[in-house]
Scaffold this motif. Structure first.
Motif, PDB file in Angstrom:
ATOM      1  N   ALA A  42       0.821  -1.211   0.000  1.00  0.00           N
ATOM      2  CA  ALA A  42       0.000   0.000   0.000  1.00  0.00           C
ATOM      3  C   ALA A  42       0.856   1.262   0.000  1.00  0.00           C
ATOM      4  O   ALA A  42       0.435   2.312  -0.509  1.00  0.00           O
ATOM      5  CB  ALA A  42      -0.933   0.001   1.209  1.00  0.00           C
ATOM      6  N   LEU A  43       2.050   1.161   0.557  1.00  0.00           N
ATOM      7  CA  LEU A  43       2.947   2.323   0.593  1.00  0.00           C
ATOM      8  C   LEU A  43       3.426   2.734  -0.798  1.00  0.00           C
ATOM      9  O   LEU A  43       3.793   3.901  -0.998  1.00  0.00           O
ATOM     10  CB  LEU A  43       4.158   2.019   1.479  1.00  0.00           C
ATOM     11  N   ILE A  44       3.433   1.797  -1.734  1.00  0.00           N
ATOM     12  CA  ILE A  44       3.943   2.113  -3.077  1.00  0.00           C
ATOM     13  C   ILE A  44       3.156   3.254  -3.711  1.00  0.00           C
ATOM     14  O   ILE A  44       3.736   4.287  -4.078  1.00  0.00           O
ATOM     15  CB  ILE A  44       3.939   0.857  -3.967  1.00  0.00           C
ATOM     16  N   PRO A  45       1.822   3.143  -3.858  1.00  0.00           N
ATOM     17  CA  PRO A  45       1.095   4.275  -4.435  1.00  0.00           C
ATOM     18  C   PRO A  45       1.086   5.512  -3.545  1.00  0.00           C
ATOM     19  O   PRO A  45       1.050   6.647  -4.058  1.00  0.00           O
ATOM     20  CB  PRO A  45      -0.322   3.716  -4.641  1.00  0.00           C
ATOM     21  N   ALA A  65       5.116   3.400 -16.726  1.00  0.00           N
ATOM     22  CA  ALA A  65       3.957   3.690 -17.554  1.00  0.00           C
ATOM     23  C   ALA A  65       2.877   4.382 -16.733  1.00  0.00           C
ATOM     24  O   ALA A  65       2.692   4.078 -15.547  1.00  0.00           O
ATOM     25  CB  ALA A  65       3.420   2.395 -18.153  1.00  0.00           C
ATOM     26  N   PHE A  66       2.186   5.333 -17.334  1.00  0.00           N
ATOM     27  CA  PHE A  66       1.075   6.089 -16.758  1.00  0.00           C
ATOM     28  C   PHE A  66       1.516   7.160 -15.760  1.00  0.00           C
ATOM     29  O   PHE A  66       0.687   7.958 -15.332  1.00  0.00           O
ATOM     30  CB  PHE A  66       0.055   5.167 -16.066  1.00  0.00           C
ATOM     31  N   LEU A  82       0.856  -0.177  -9.993  1.00  0.00           N
ATOM     32  CA  LEU A  82       0.888  -1.585 -10.390  1.00  0.00           C
ATOM     33  C   LEU A  82       2.090  -1.893 -11.270  1.00  0.00           C
ATOM     34  O   LEU A  82       2.737  -2.931 -11.106  1.00  0.00           O
ATOM     35  CB  LEU A  82      -0.401  -1.957 -11.136  1.00  0.00           C
ATOM     36  N   THR A  83       2.402  -0.999 -12.212  1.00  0.00           N
ATOM     37  CA  THR A  83       3.549  -1.250 -13.086  1.00  0.00           C
ATOM     38  C   THR A  83       4.859  -1.238 -12.299  1.00  0.00           C
ATOM     39  O   THR A  83       5.826  -1.893 -12.702  1.00  0.00           O
ATOM     40  CB  THR A  83       3.613  -0.204 -14.212  1.00  0.00           C
ATOM     41  N   VAL A  84       4.887  -0.519 -11.183  1.00  0.00           N
ATOM     42  CA  VAL A  84       6.076  -0.525 -10.319  1.00  0.00           C
ATOM     43  C   VAL A  84       6.108  -1.793  -9.468  1.00  0.00           C
ATOM     44  O   VAL A  84       7.172  -2.379  -9.240  1.00  0.00           O
ATOM     45  CB  VAL A  84       6.092   0.727  -9.417  1.00  0.00           C
TER      46      VAL A  84
END
Length: 285
Positions: A42-45, A65-66, A82-84
């Motif tokens: 959850a920390l990623i975004p 991307a994005f 998500l891409t990360v």
């Protein structure tokens, strides 16, 4: 045994399997480790959103991307996250969940007690694999939900411009985001099957976890080498980032079906290998 007795036994076995699955899911999602991994995902975004809010978005063509579209529409933060997460962070957490499935029970001395119930080993493998799939779904959804909420709070939402250039309402975009989450969850199923098989080979959970994660990284490295293009379609990682077709108008489901078929192949192969290994394994603990 008479027909009623057979039916009763079958019902009992089915209910017992559901109880075992319920207990497994409850145990898995009560573990501090599970919640720590989900919190890390959850920390990623969250970190991406805060960084973009403070520093600003990247130039087109730079970064994941994005990412360059996030400042204009917070909807794209979940997709960028998500891409990360897909190349490393999601496979790492899935490797931990799947690699611990059998080896963890063996290391804690609880495996023999789980096998006392009738229908034993094959059923236990099915339950463990089902729990691993549940974790794949939860891990993917936590990234999507956190990215969606943070993106909306920091940047707001608006009509979503798809990869094909068409523009759709926010509601349609969110449905497509759920489809992307389903695609990514399916992508992790093959890795879960590999992890479950490796978990039957050892009583040391960290070994199965590490081996699963290493195989994930290795497959992605092989997939990035043009000289090995002939084997790329057979790699379980080959279509992990192929969800772009779900962001076109109209939606193209070919990549989803192809990815599902690829992962199903790995489930069949490594599921059969896990059953063959586990049903003949001498359980000492």
């Amino acid at each position: 045994m008479s027909s009623p007795d057979v039916a009763t036994a079958a019902q009992g076995t089915g209910w017992g399997t559901l109880q075992l699955l319920g207990n497994e899911l409850a145990t898995q999602f009560r573990r501090p480790r599970t919640w720590a991994m989900l919190a890390a995902l959850a920390l990623i975004p969250i970190l991406m959103g805060v960084a973009i809010r403070i520093v600003g978005g990247s130039s087109p063509g730079r970064g994941p991307a994005f990412l360059d579209q996030v400042t204009n529409n917070g909807f794209f933060l979940a997709l960028a996250a998500l891409t990360v997460a897909i190349p490393l962070f999601l496979p790492l957490t899935v490797s931990v969940a799947a690699g611990d499935a059998i080896a963890g029970e063996a290391s804690h001395g609880t495996l023999r007690y789980l096998l006392i119930a009738p229908a034993g080993r094959a059923r236990l493998l099915a339950v463990k694999f089902s729990a691993a799939i549940a974790f794949c779904v939860a891990a993917t959804l936590i990234v999507v939900v956190a990215g969606t909420v943070i993106g909306w709070v920091l940047f707001g939402f608006g009509p979503v411009t798809l990869l094909s250039g068409a523009q759709v309402p926010v509601g349609d975009g969110l449905l497509r985001l759920l489809a992307v989450a389903a695609y990514v969850s399916v992508s992790m199923v093959g890795l879960s099957a590999i992890g479950l098989f490796l978990s039957t080979l050892t009583t040391v959970p960290i070994g199965a976890m590490a081996a699963t994660a290493i195989l994930s990284v290795t497959a992605q490295i092989i997939g990035a080498i043009p000289q090995l293009e002939a084997v790329h379609p057979w790699l379980f990682t080959d279509q992990w980032l192929g969800f772009g077709d779900l962001l076109r108008s109209p939606i193209v489901w070919d990549s989803f079906a192809g990815n599902a078929l690829l992962q199903a192949g790995y489930v069949l192969v490594f599921g059969a290998a896990a059953i063959a290994r586990f049903t003949t394994k001498d359980i000492l603990s």
